[in-house]
Scaffold this active site. Structure first.
Site, PDB file in Angstrom:
ATOM      1  N   ARG A  79      17.266  37.866  31.893  1.00 38.52           N
ATOM      2  CA  ARG A  79      18.255  38.935  32.060  1.00 38.52           C
ATOM      3  C   ARG A  79      18.289  39.209  33.561  1.00 38.52           C
ATOM      4  O   ARG A  79      17.252  39.380  34.192  1.00 38.52           O
ATOM      5  CB  ARG A  79      17.839  40.164  31.262  1.00 38.52           C
ATOM      6  CG  ARG A  79      17.702  39.835  29.768  1.00 38.52           C
ATOM      7  CD  ARG A  79      17.667  41.048  28.883  1.00 38.52           C
ATOM      8  NE  ARG A  79      17.149  40.692  27.565  1.00 38.52           N
ATOM      9  CZ  ARG A  79      17.918  40.308  26.536  1.00 38.52           C
ATOM     10  NH1 ARG A  79      19.239  40.244  26.653  1.00 38.52           N
ATOM     11  NH2 ARG A  79      17.387  40.009  25.376  1.00 38.52           N
ATOM     12  N   ASP A 110      26.711  38.347  24.008  1.00 36.63           N
ATOM     13  CA  ASP A 110      27.898  38.991  24.592  1.00 36.63           C
ATOM     14  C   ASP A 110      27.711  39.389  26.063  1.00 36.63           C
ATOM     15  O   ASP A 110      28.682  39.392  26.826  1.00 36.63           O
ATOM     16  CB  ASP A 110      28.437  40.140  23.732  1.00 36.63           C
ATOM     17  CG  ASP A 110      27.420  41.234  23.503  1.00 36.63           C
ATOM     18  OD1 ASP A 110      26.254  41.062  23.918  1.00 36.63           O
ATOM     19  OD2 ASP A 110      27.796  42.256  22.908  1.00 36.63           O
ATOM     20  N   THR A 133      22.721  33.383  19.546  1.00 31.85           N
ATOM     21  CA  THR A 133      21.956  34.612  19.287  1.00 31.85           C
ATOM     22  C   THR A 133      21.603  34.635  17.803  1.00 31.85           C
ATOM     23  O   THR A 133      22.412  34.227  16.968  1.00 31.85           O
ATOM     24  CB  THR A 133      22.737  35.888  19.656  1.00 31.85           C
ATOM     25  OG1 THR A 133      22.120  37.001  19.006  1.00 31.85           O
ATOM     26  CG2 THR A 133      24.182  35.856  19.215  1.00 31.85           C
ATOM     27  N   ASP A 135      21.381  37.197  16.034  1.00 31.95           N
ATOM     28  CA  ASP A 135      21.959  38.373  15.367  1.00 31.95           C
ATOM     29  C   ASP A 135      23.302  38.139  14.673  1.00 31.95           C
ATOM     30  O   ASP A 135      23.753  38.981  13.910  1.00 31.95           O
ATOM     31  CB  ASP A 135      22.132  39.519  16.377  1.00 31.95           C
ATOM     32  CG  ASP A 135      20.797  40.084  16.831  1.00 31.95           C
ATOM     33  OD1 ASP A 135      19.840  40.011  16.049  1.00 31.95           O
ATOM     34  OD2 ASP A 135      20.712  40.576  17.965  1.00 31.95           O
ATOM     35  N   ASP A 137      26.204  38.466  15.882  1.00 31.23           N
ATOM     36  CA  ASP A 137      27.009  39.660  16.159  1.00 31.23           C
ATOM     37  C   ASP A 137      28.125  39.392  17.171  1.00 31.23           C
ATOM     38  O   ASP A 137      28.596  40.308  17.830  1.00 31.23           O
ATOM     39  CB  ASP A 137      26.104  40.793  16.671  1.00 31.23           C
ATOM     40  CG  ASP A 137      25.345  40.412  17.935  1.00 31.23           C
ATOM     41  OD1 ASP A 137      25.385  39.233  18.320  1.00 31.23           O
ATOM     42  OD2 ASP A 137      24.709  41.299  18.529  1.00 31.23           O
TER      43      ASP A 137
HETATM   44  P1  ADP Z   1      22.942  38.435  25.812  1.00 31.20           P
HETATM   45  O1  ADP Z   1      23.738  37.382  26.498  1.00 31.20           O
HETATM   46  O2  ADP Z   1      21.929  37.875  24.857  1.00 31.20           O
HETATM   47  O3  ADP Z   1      23.833  39.517  25.222  1.00 31.20           O
HETATM   48  P2  ADP Z   1      22.300  40.264  28.029  1.00 31.20           P
HETATM   49  O4  ADP Z   1      23.108  41.381  27.494  1.00 31.20           O
HETATM   50  O5  ADP Z   1      20.984  40.557  28.658  1.00 31.20           O
HETATM   51  O6  ADP Z   1      22.009  39.151  26.911  1.00 31.20           O
HETATM   52  O7  ADP Z   1      23.198  39.500  29.108  1.00 31.20           O
HETATM   53  C1  ADP Z   1      22.695  38.359  29.767  1.00 31.20           C
HETATM   54  C2  ADP Z   1      23.018  38.447  31.229  1.00 31.20           C
HETATM   55  O8  ADP Z   1      24.446  38.411  31.417  1.00 31.20           O
HETATM   56  C3  ADP Z   1      22.598  39.730  31.920  1.00 31.20           C
HETATM   57  O9  ADP Z   1      21.221  39.738  32.223  1.00 31.20           O
HETATM   58  C4  ADP Z   1      23.462  39.675  33.169  1.00 31.20           C
HETATM   59  O10 ADP Z   1      22.933  38.803  34.135  1.00 31.20           O
HETATM   60  C5  ADP Z   1      24.773  39.094  32.631  1.00 31.20           C
HETATM   61  N1  ADP Z   1      25.714  40.191  32.372  1.00 31.20           N
HETATM   62  C6  ADP Z   1      25.729  41.034  31.318  1.00 31.20           C
HETATM   63  N2  ADP Z   1      26.690  41.988  31.472  1.00 31.20           N
HETATM   64  C7  ADP Z   1      27.288  41.725  32.679  1.00 31.20           C
HETATM   65  C8  ADP Z   1      28.338  42.338  33.423  1.00 31.20           C
HETATM   66  N3  ADP Z   1      28.986  43.434  32.978  1.00 31.20           N
HETATM   67  N4  ADP Z   1      28.675  41.787  34.612  1.00 31.20           N
HETATM   68  C9  ADP Z   1      28.051  40.697  35.073  1.00 31.20           C
HETATM   69  N5  ADP Z   1      27.041  40.079  34.421  1.00 31.20           N
HETATM   70  C10 ADP Z   1      26.664  40.563  33.235  1.00 31.20           C
END
Ligand code: ADP
Length: 331
Positions: A79, A110, A133, A135, A137
């Site tokens: 992350r 997402d 993922t 989930d 979702d």
């Molecule tokens: P997932 O992809 O499993 O939902 P995260 O929500 O941690 O996991 O998102 C993964 C990574 O995507 C984040 O750590 C960040 O680097 C990037 N990311 C998420 N939201 C944003 C955003 N609004 N703008 C830019 N990068 C984002």
């Protein structure tokens, strides 16, 4: 967004956010499809963090040997808060450009999709996303990579808990992953023969749950298992168990929180095949000129959905028939 496909010579592949079983199979498929199509491939470690840290390497067909059967992700994941800032993304783009990458395949959830959408728009770089993922979702797909494996892991655990629960006449509360989505809880609950399933999408009052459990006790059940999704509004399995025990003391009560073991393990056959189809499709879509979209599966068909659309609305994935079936099966 349509780009000039002849401009793509090197594709960057990465996994980001939460890991899920089958991500390796998706990486393997994207790498081998790109090489088969005469393109070069760069692997990016640790998702967006690796773009910023410049931890990238050349990949060939052998780079992805013997990974299809492995859980986790050989490209690692992270992350990355810095990628949420324009300054962070500017550094990431410098490194991506210096590596000669003209298009990206992003595997994640997402958050990953949001980052991909913003980055692609900001720097006009083609990107295709793959839903990874446990989930289930994400919008734009019936199924995400890792969901089937996670369900199998959960029912394996429920089966084992059932053995000990039945031997001791116990009531077990089993907490499964799913902060916003009850997909794992509902599916694994049905497959594991749960007496009740608490979902984030539904409000189940404790008194209602106790009524269900009392009926089970009256009908001579020797054990009972309640599946609690972690996002259930009653506050998780420990809370639910405590509140039930205050009013319903018929059975010895135990709690089991499955936690991160649900994210690991060898991917199921279904996840390996789904991931392989999606990795293949992601590269082919890029080479057809498609971009800023996610790969998905609808029925048996592979489809694409623009990221803007996939990120803008919440698809309700909970199957109401299954909710009803789960109740009937618990009598
Ligand atoms: P997932 O992809 O499993 O939902 P995260 O929500 O941690 O996991 O998102 C993964 C990574 O995507 C984040 O750590 C960040 O680097 C990037 N990311 C998420 N939201 C944003 C955003 N609004 N703008 C830019 N990068 C984002």
């Amino acid at each position: 967004m349509i780009h000039r496909v002849e401009e793509i010579t090197r594709i960057g592949v990465f996994t980001s956010g939460g890991d899920s079983p089958g991500m390796n199979a998706a990486i393997r498929a994207a790498v081998r499809t790109a090489i088969y199509k005469g393109k070069k491939v760069t692997g990016i470690y640790h998702g967006y963090q690796g773009m910023i840290d410049n931890t990238m390497f050349d990949m060939d067909s052998r780079s992805v040997s013997s990974i299809i059967q492995m859980g986790g992700t050989m490209l690692k994941t992270a992350r990355c808060m810095a990628f949420k800032t324009p300054e962070g993304r500017a550094i990431a783009y410098e490194h991506v450009k210096a590596a000669g990458i003209d298009a990206l395949v992003a595997i994640g959830g997402d958050g990953t999709f949001t980052g991909a959408e913003i980055f692609s728009r900001e720097y006009d770089i083609p990107v295709m996303c793959i839903p990874g993922t446990i989930d289930n979702d994400l919008n734009g797909t019936d199924l995400t990579i890792g969901y089937d494996t996670a369900n199998n892991t959960v029912i394996d655990a429920i089966d084992k808990i059932r053995d000990t629960a039945a031997s001791h006449n116990r009531l077990f509360f089993v907490e499964v992953m799913g902060r916003d989505s009850g997909c794992i809880a509902l599916n694994a609950g049905i497959a594991g023969g749960a007496e009740a399933i608490l979902l984030p999408e539904k409000d189940t009052a404790i008194d209602e749950l106790i009524d269900m459990l009392a009926q089970g006790a009256d009908s001579n059940k020797s054990s009972m298992i309640v599946i609690v999704a972690e996002g259930d509004k009653n506050g998780g399995a420990n809370n639910v168990a405590k509140r039930v025990k205050e009013k319903f003391d018929y059975f010895d009560t135990k709690v089991s929180i499955l936690g991160h073991l649900q994210r690991g393990g060898a991917p199921s056959s279904a996840d390996r095949v789904l991931a392989t189809r999606m990795g293949y499709a992601a590269v082919n879509e890029l080479l057809k000129g498609n971009s800023r979209a996610t790969i998905g599966v609808r029925g048996s068909e592979i489809v694409t959905t623009p990221l803007e659309e996939a990120l803008s609305k919440k698809e309700l994935k909970l199957n109401e028939d299954l909710v009803e079936i789960a109740k009937i099966m618990a009598i």
